[in-house]
Write an enzyme that holds these catalytic residues in place. Structure first.
Site, PDB file in Angstrom:
ATOM      1  N   GLY A  15       0.828  -1.197   0.000  1.00 25.06           N
ATOM      2  CA  GLY A  15       0.000   0.000   0.000  1.00 25.06           C
ATOM      3  C   GLY A  15       0.861   1.245   0.000  1.00 25.06           C
ATOM      4  N   CYS A  16       0.424   2.266   0.698  1.00 22.52           N
ATOM      5  CA  CYS A  16       1.152   3.537   0.774  1.00 22.52           C
ATOM      6  C   CYS A  16       2.528   3.322   1.389  1.00 22.52           C
ATOM      7  CB  CYS A  16       0.355   4.532   1.611  1.00 22.52           C
ATOM      8  SG  CYS A  16       1.222   6.084   1.886  1.00 22.52           S
TER       9      CYS A  16
END
Length: 168
Positions: A15-16
């Site tokens: 993800g981020c």
């Protein structure tokens, strides 16, 4: 008598990259973390280019670790707790192929460990019957992200608290 263990590399996308980097940086035995882009074909991509979702890159964290303090298997265990590996192209509010789950292995031992770890997670039914969609592929060129993205939470004076998934 053997000397100290040589530092090793690991590369994960969950993800981020801000969240993933902050979590791994806190781990004893992790020597260095760098956020960046990998898995695509565009040389030297920028945050904006990767953000379009058209470069095939993921936001990833490059890690240098001391295997005498923390093993690759232990890093894999941490990786699985940082995100939902059943989500295709995103985590939480972050959506797009640049946020997909991936493990980039640096040698055959890491490849085998990643496959075993993924299969054990799938067999545990922690995520019910949802398939683990994490990609496991050879490490390719890792492009460090722009300096403003490195150690982002420290630079922005924002606290970080990882959202660990429960076993419910």
């Amino acid at each position: 008598m053997t000397g100290p263990a040589e530092p090793r590399r690991a590369t994960f996308a969950a993800g981020c990259f801000f969240d993933t980097e902050a979590a791994f940086r806190r781990i004893e035995g992790v020597i260095e973390t760098v956020v960046g882009y990998t898995g695509g074909s565009l040389p030297g991509p920028t945050y904006e280019q990767v953000g379009t979702g058209t470069t095939a890159h993921v936001e990833a964290v490059g890690i240098v670790f001391d295997p005498a303090i923390i093993t690759y298997d232990q890093l894999l265990e941490i990786f699985w707790t940082l995100h939902d590996p059943t989500c295709v192209d995103g985590q939480g509010d972050y959506t797009g192929p640049q946020y997909r789950s991936a493990i980039f292995y640096h040698d055959e031992g890491q490849r085998k460990a990643a496959l075993v770890s993924r299969d054990c997670l799938a067999g545990s039914k922690r995520f019910g019957n949802r398939p683990i969609v994490t990609e496991i592929m050879p490490a390719s060129t890792f492009w460090p992200a722009e300096e403003c993205h490195q150690r982002f939470y420290e630079k922005c004076a924002q606290g970080f608290s990882t959202c660990r998934l429960s076993d419910e």
